[in-house]
Write a protein that holds these residues in place. Structure first.
Motif, PDB file in Angstrom:
ATOM      1  N   PRO A  98      -8.014   2.723 -13.305  1.00  0.00           N
ATOM      2  CA  PRO A  98      -7.889   3.798 -12.336  1.00  0.00           C
ATOM      3  C   PRO A  98      -6.784   4.777 -12.714  1.00  0.00           C
ATOM      4  CG  PRO A  98      -6.666   1.939 -11.548  1.00  0.00           C
ATOM      5  CD  PRO A  98      -7.291   1.524 -12.869  1.00  0.00           C
ATOM      6  N   ALA A  99      -6.787   5.913 -12.017  1.00  0.00           N
ATOM      7  CA  ALA A  99      -5.693   6.878 -12.094  1.00  0.00           C
ATOM      8  C   ALA A  99      -5.389   7.309 -10.666  1.00  0.00           C
ATOM      9  CB  ALA A  99      -6.066   8.076 -12.952  1.00  0.00           C
ATOM     10  N   MET A 100      -4.163   7.112 -10.237  1.00  0.00           N
ATOM     11  CA  MET A 100      -3.723   7.482  -8.900  1.00  0.00           C
ATOM     12  C   MET A 100      -2.898   8.759  -9.006  1.00  0.00           C
ATOM     13  SD  MET A 100      -1.608   5.162  -6.131  1.00  0.00           S
ATOM     14  CE  MET A 100       0.019   5.277  -6.919  1.00  0.00           C
ATOM     15  N   VAL A 101      -3.205   9.730  -8.133  1.00  0.00           N
ATOM     16  CA  VAL A 101      -2.534  11.024  -8.149  1.00  0.00           C
ATOM     17  C   VAL A 101      -2.023  11.329  -6.747  1.00  0.00           C
ATOM     18  CG1 VAL A 101      -2.852  13.501  -8.556  1.00  0.00           C
ATOM     19  CG2 VAL A 101      -4.032  11.845 -10.011  1.00  0.00           C
ATOM     20  N   ARG A 102      -0.799  11.815  -6.649  1.00  0.00           N
ATOM     21  CA  ARG A 102      -0.250  12.244  -5.354  1.00  0.00           C
ATOM     22  C   ARG A 102      -0.866  13.590  -5.005  1.00  0.00           C
ATOM     23  NH1 ARG A 102       4.721  11.311  -2.638  1.00  0.00           N
ATOM     24  NH2 ARG A 102       5.509  10.249  -4.463  1.00  0.00           N
ATOM     25  N   GLU A 115       0.312   1.504 -21.806  1.00  0.00           N
ATOM     26  CA  GLU A 115      -0.633   2.025 -20.822  1.00  0.00           C
ATOM     27  C   GLU A 115      -1.630   2.971 -21.493  1.00  0.00           C
ATOM     28  OE1 GLU A 115      -0.742   1.696 -16.827  1.00  0.00           O
ATOM     29  OE2 GLU A 115      -0.723   0.043 -18.253  1.00  0.00           O
ATOM     30  N   PRO A 116      -2.838   3.074 -20.959  1.00  0.00           N
ATOM     31  CA  PRO A 116      -3.823   4.008 -21.518  1.00  0.00           C
ATOM     32  C   PRO A 116      -3.303   5.447 -21.477  1.00  0.00           C
ATOM     33  CG  PRO A 116      -4.881   2.471 -20.016  1.00  0.00           C
ATOM     34  CD  PRO A 116      -3.399   2.266 -19.861  1.00  0.00           C
ATOM     35  N   PRO A 117      -3.749   6.295 -22.382  1.00  0.00           N
ATOM     36  CA  PRO A 117      -3.333   7.701 -22.386  1.00  0.00           C
ATOM     37  C   PRO A 117      -3.626   8.364 -21.037  1.00  0.00           C
ATOM     38  CG  PRO A 117      -4.582   7.186 -24.362  1.00  0.00           C
ATOM     39  CD  PRO A 117      -4.698   5.994 -23.452  1.00  0.00           C
ATOM     40  N   GLY A 118      -2.713   9.213 -20.608  1.00  0.00           N
ATOM     41  CA  GLY A 118      -2.872   9.931 -19.357  1.00  0.00           C
ATOM     42  C   GLY A 118      -2.230   9.255 -18.165  1.00  0.00           C
ATOM     43  N   LEU A 119      -1.712   8.034 -18.359  1.00  0.00           N
ATOM     44  CA  LEU A 119      -0.989   7.353 -17.290  1.00  0.00           C
ATOM     45  C   LEU A 119       0.498   7.432 -17.583  1.00  0.00           C
ATOM     46  CD1 LEU A 119      -3.178   4.172 -16.682  1.00  0.00           C
ATOM     47  CD2 LEU A 119      -3.274   6.385 -15.529  1.00  0.00           C
ATOM     48  N   SER A 120       1.290   7.585 -16.527  1.00  0.00           N
ATOM     49  CA  SER A 120       2.731   7.731 -16.699  1.00  0.00           C
ATOM     50  C   SER A 120       3.452   7.080 -15.524  1.00  0.00           C
ATOM     51  CB  SER A 120       3.094   9.218 -16.798  1.00  0.00           C
ATOM     52  OG  SER A 120       2.669   9.897 -15.631  1.00  0.00           O
ATOM     53  N   ILE A 121       4.763   7.103 -15.575  1.00  0.00           N
ATOM     54  CA  ILE A 121       5.578   6.540 -14.511  1.00  0.00           C
ATOM     55  C   ILE A 121       6.134   7.683 -13.668  1.00  0.00           C
ATOM     56  CG2 ILE A 121       7.628   5.162 -13.964  1.00  0.00           C
ATOM     57  CD1 ILE A 121       5.433   3.505 -15.278  1.00  0.00           C
ATOM     58  N   GLY A 122       6.003   7.547 -12.360  1.00  0.00           N
ATOM     59  CA  GLY A 122       6.553   8.519 -11.422  1.00  0.00           C
ATOM     60  C   GLY A 122       7.016   7.786 -10.174  1.00  0.00           C
ATOM     61  N   LYS A 123       7.376   8.530  -9.150  1.00  0.00           N
ATOM     62  CA  LYS A 123       7.807   7.914  -7.896  1.00  0.00           C
ATOM     63  C   LYS A 123       6.623   7.783  -6.952  1.00  0.00           C
ATOM     64  CE  LYS A 123      12.578   9.329  -8.221  1.00  0.00           C
ATOM     65  NZ  LYS A 123      13.667  10.076  -7.590  1.00  0.00           N
ATOM     66  N   ALA A 172       0.863  -1.177   0.000  1.00  0.00           N
ATOM     67  CA  ALA A 172       0.000   0.000   0.000  1.00  0.00           C
ATOM     68  C   ALA A 172       0.900   1.229   0.000  1.00  0.00           C
ATOM     69  CB  ALA A 172      -0.911   0.011   1.228  1.00  0.00           C
ATOM     70  N   THR A 173       0.356   2.325  -0.463  1.00  0.00           N
ATOM     71  CA  THR A 173       1.095   3.584  -0.455  1.00  0.00           C
ATOM     72  C   THR A 173       0.982   4.239   0.918  1.00  0.00           C
ATOM     73  OG1 THR A 173      -0.812   4.948  -1.047  1.00  0.00           O
ATOM     74  CG2 THR A 173       0.461   3.979  -2.873  1.00  0.00           C
ATOM     75  N   THR A 174       1.747   5.281   1.117  1.00  0.00           N
ATOM     76  CA  THR A 174       1.507   6.158   2.248  1.00  0.00           C
ATOM     77  C   THR A 174       0.178   6.856   1.977  1.00  0.00           C
ATOM     78  OG1 THR A 174       2.713   7.945   1.157  1.00  0.00           O
ATOM     79  CG2 THR A 174       3.965   6.563   2.708  1.00  0.00           C
ATOM     80  N   PRO A 175      -0.452   7.475   2.959  1.00  0.00           N
ATOM     81  CA  PRO A 175      -1.759   8.114   2.726  1.00  0.00           C
ATOM     82  C   PRO A 175      -1.630   9.493   2.076  1.00  0.00           C
ATOM     83  CG  PRO A 175      -1.193   8.266   5.031  1.00  0.00           C
ATOM     84  CD  PRO A 175      -0.113   7.446   4.373  1.00  0.00           C
ATOM     85  N   HIS A 176      -0.992   9.513   0.921  1.00  0.00           N
ATOM     86  CA  HIS A 176      -0.755  10.762   0.193  1.00  0.00           C
ATOM     87  C   HIS A 176      -1.223  10.691  -1.258  1.00  0.00           C
ATOM     88  CE1 HIS A 176       2.310  10.860   3.473  1.00  0.00           C
ATOM     89  NE2 HIS A 176       1.690  12.022   3.648  1.00  0.00           N
ATOM     90  N   TYR A 177      -2.216   9.845  -1.526  1.00  0.00           N
ATOM     91  CA  TYR A 177      -2.689   9.639  -2.890  1.00  0.00           C
ATOM     92  C   TYR A 177      -4.216   9.683  -2.923  1.00  0.00           C
ATOM     93  CZ  TYR A 177       2.117   8.274  -3.525  1.00  0.00           C
ATOM     94  OH  TYR A 177       3.484   8.300  -3.552  1.00  0.00           O
ATOM     95  N   ARG A 178      -4.757   9.998  -4.094  1.00  0.00           N
ATOM     96  CA  ARG A 178      -6.199   9.928  -4.366  1.00  0.00           C
ATOM     97  C   ARG A 178      -6.354   9.051  -5.600  1.00  0.00           C
ATOM     98  NH1 ARG A 178      -8.998  11.473  -0.095  1.00  0.00           N
ATOM     99  NH2 ARG A 178     -10.824  11.919  -1.352  1.00  0.00           N
ATOM    100  N   LEU A 179      -7.500   8.415  -5.737  1.00  0.00           N
ATOM    101  CA  LEU A 179      -7.727   7.456  -6.814  1.00  0.00           C
ATOM    102  C   LEU A 179      -9.031   7.780  -7.526  1.00  0.00           C
ATOM    103  CD1 LEU A 179      -6.296   4.826  -7.805  1.00  0.00           C
ATOM    104  CD2 LEU A 179      -7.852   3.558  -6.344  1.00  0.00           C
ATOM    105  N   TRP A 180      -8.995   7.748  -8.843  1.00  0.00           N
ATOM    106  CA  TRP A 180     -10.179   7.993  -9.672  1.00  0.00           C
ATOM    107  C   TRP A 180     -10.417   6.816 -10.598  1.00  0.00           C
ATOM    108  CZ3 TRP A 180      -7.336  11.897  -7.776  1.00  0.00           C
ATOM    109  CH2 TRP A 180      -8.015  13.021  -7.302  1.00  0.00           C
ATOM    110  N   SER A 181     -11.684   6.570 -10.922  1.00  0.00           N
ATOM    111  CA  SER A 181     -12.046   5.597 -11.937  1.00  0.00           C
ATOM    112  C   SER A 181     -12.178   6.352 -13.255  1.00  0.00           C
ATOM    113  CB  SER A 181     -13.386   4.937 -11.594  1.00  0.00           C
ATOM    114  OG  SER A 181     -13.801   4.138 -12.688  1.00  0.00           O
ATOM    115  N   ILE A 182     -11.443   5.918 -14.247  1.00  0.00           N
ATOM    116  CA  ILE A 182     -11.507   6.530 -15.565  1.00  0.00           C
ATOM    117  C   ILE A 182     -12.497   5.711 -16.396  1.00  0.00           C
ATOM    118  CG2 ILE A 182     -10.210   7.357 -17.562  1.00  0.00           C
ATOM    119  CD1 ILE A 182      -9.478   8.642 -14.743  1.00  0.00           C
ATOM    120  N   ASN A 183     -13.741   6.194 -16.418  1.00  0.00           N
ATOM    121  CA  ASN A 183     -14.830   5.544 -17.165  1.00  0.00           C
ATOM    122  C   ASN A 183     -15.027   4.077 -16.790  1.00  0.00           C
ATOM    123  OD1 ASN A 183     -15.369   7.945 -18.668  1.00  0.00           O
ATOM    124  ND2 ASN A 183     -13.560   7.475 -19.906  1.00  0.00           N
ATOM    125  N   ASP A 184     -14.689   3.720 -15.555  1.00  0.00           N
ATOM    126  CA  ASP A 184     -14.784   2.339 -15.061  1.00  0.00           C
ATOM    127  C   ASP A 184     -13.985   1.353 -15.903  1.00  0.00           C
ATOM    128  OD1 ASP A 184     -16.278   3.082 -12.876  1.00  0.00           O
ATOM    129  OD2 ASP A 184     -18.203   2.484 -13.734  1.00  0.00           O
TER     130      ASP A 184
END
Length: 132
Positions: free
Chosen positions: A50-54, A81-89, A35-47
């Motif tokens: 998902p998209a996770m954002v810090r 990967e679907p458009p709008g997703l990328s690699i980060g830390k 699990a991540t630290t509690p510093h992220y939010r998660l969205w469903s992209i048209n079901d």
């Protein structure tokens, strides 16, 4: 696997889901659930995925999987990967920082926030569970 890059995945790349074959095809190896630290939010992209954002405040811990991916395979996985997703830390609850799949904030605009579910699998499970 002698050489590899740890990659945290929080959606359809996880074991048994739609895009998991993208990891397996490049020779990636599942390491562990986390699990991540509690510093992220998660969205469903048209079901569809998902998209996770810090975020700087109001975040939650997000369930994910950590894989070891051959360096050359990481590029191939990212390109699929679907458009709008990328690699980060991504910072794990253990304090370890690894590469991970993140969503661009603009991708989340107008989409359903699913942070309260704590992860993509939990959200998808709620979609198929009939309401009482």
């Amino acid at each position: 696997m002698a050489e590899g890059i740890k990659l945290a995945v929080n959606g359809t790349l996880m074991r048994g889901l739609e895009l998991n074959a993208n990891l397996l095809t490049v020779g990636a190896e599942f390491l562990y659930e986390a699990a991540t630290t509690p510093h992220y939010r998660l969205w469903s992209i048209n079901d569809v995925h998902p998209a996770m954002v810090r975020v700087s405040q109001g975040g939650v811990a997000v369930a994910l999987e950590v894989w070891q991916v051959p360096p050359a395979g990481l590029v191939q996985v990212l390109l699929q990967e679907p458009p709008g997703l990328s690699i980060g830390k991504v910072t794990l609850a253990t304090g370890e920082t690894v590469l991970g799949v993140l969503g661009e904030p603009v991708l989340c605009e107008g989409q359903r926030e699913i942070s309260a579910f704590g992860g993509w699998r939990s959200y998808c499970g709620a979609l198929v569970t009939p309401e009482l």
